[in-house]
Enzyme design. Sequence first.
Site, PDB file in Angstrom:
ATOM      1  CB  CYS A 157      -0.906  -0.020   1.220  1.00  8.96           C
ATOM      2  SG  CYS A 157      -1.804   1.512   1.411  1.00  8.96           S
ATOM      3  CD  GLU A 230      -3.496   1.140  -1.881  1.00  9.74           C
ATOM      4  OE1 GLU A 230      -2.914   2.221  -1.857  1.00  9.74           O
ATOM      5  OE2 GLU A 230      -4.108   0.688  -0.904  1.00  9.74           O
TER       6      GLU A 230
END
Length: 561
Positions: A157, A230
């Site tokens: 991330c 994500e």
Amino acid sequence: MGGMDVEGGIARKLWNKFRSESVFANYTPFFVCVAAGNLSTDSFLHYISQHVHLLNAFVHAYELAEECADDDEDKQAIRKLRKHVQGKLNSNDSLVLEWGFELPEERMPTNTTMKYADFLLATASGRIEGERVPGKLATPFEKTKVAAYTLGAIAPCMRLFAFINKEIQALLDPNDSSHTYKKWIDYYCSQDFEAYAFRIEELLDTLSVTLTGEELDVIEKVYHQSMRLEVEFFSSQPIIQETVVPLSRTLDPAVGGELSIFCDFDLTCAAFDSSAILAEIAIITRPKADSDGSETQLARLSSADLRSTWDALSSQYTEEFEQCIESITTTETATSFRYEGLCEALEQFAHFEKAANSRVVQSGVLKGLNQEDIKRAGQGLILQDGCKGFIRKIMKNENLSTSLHVLSYCWCGDLIRSALSSGDVKALNVYSNELPYEESITTGEIIKKLESPMEKLQAFNNILNNRDQDNQHLTVYIGGSVGDLLCMLEADIGIVMGSNPTLKQLGEQFGVSFVPLFSGLVAKQREVVEVGSSNWKKLSGTLYTVSSWDEIHAFILGSSS
């Protein structure tokens, strides 16, 4: 990224392995509009409110990871990372104001946000899809393992965020302070954020040192899953304005919006040149055909003779190709796009390609190939990464009004059809030369249909002339070699796959400009706001460059999932 290379660390390996997925986040309407500086404030504030929910999940995941860590130093390192996120949460309001925005109102987490947050917490609790982690984490070793898994879920991330913002920052004018999102982008490109992302990766490397191969596979799975969630998070951000991506959604099927995609085969879909593959089949299968003792073997070359014949044909082709390029290359650089000049120059290619094909027929190299061998070679052909996935997605998507056509100089349509189709894909429209068969054995002739840039363009125009003229149409041509230049320029959107120096040199000589696709889309997105529409025009003299099929997939269809 200077200090980034932790030799052989798992974090770096995983990022390199799955980095291509970042393209699908980069090309989302959210990031294209952010980069263009014209994402609507409401969309941005919605994103900020969802991001806060995710940050809370990160804090919680870190707490669980800290409990699991066995080593005091590791515990302390995780605590530091958690405090960093906690600090970011506490200062979130002042940061948003500092970036120049009003504070967003409280919004409920969306399904996509919840899905990502749930995944982080499940991982940190030792509940991993398909993994049998005991209900109670009994031993310190089992606990440490879960701490490593948790860091594996968090690492992509932060790395993805730093990476995308750097890609965007590179497109901005550093002196232009009017860009609405400049401060936000700069924040995620700062040394502080880079150092934070790096600390997570370092800790992931440390925690993974004692893990078994099987456990490292779990980390890889978790890392990849996190990366995909994500991307999904950014893909699902609601955008209220008109955007240039994904292309397939900018066409309205209700008014007959249709997308025609064309692509070359050699070095565009396939990683290798098909002519060499056909010659290789001929050379490899030749001795088998001769062993039956029939009188034809006297008239046929042996395998070794065949190889030297083919090598001679190849070097002659390369030599004449270079001479052909040289004869049309000047040192002058064009000041404007000169399409007619380019067409005249490419006329010379027609003679060269036709002569080369005639020599191949005369040599008898393509005689006696078995159709089954050709198809088998096609099925085993190495294609460029992401090519087959993209074609399959286009062919299987019922909602898309999209046609796909392959235009190729390849000598054998069967090779292309077997390389690109798989059991579940309906027949592709393949336009290429063909090898005629007698009882499924090639005669050595070539049925010549496409031998020059002009003939490719003719085939391209014939296909387009057959469609309903009243509808709203867009054409995309994806190519990789000099023979594709005219088609790429005549299409509404011409995309160059890979970096062919000859293609670029020749194009630039006639004023063609080559623009990386992502930066081209950001410029188009700015235009949408200024002009009110994303106007793709053929013969604009601009071609877009990509380094992978993932970029094309992300641009035309959106996220890969």
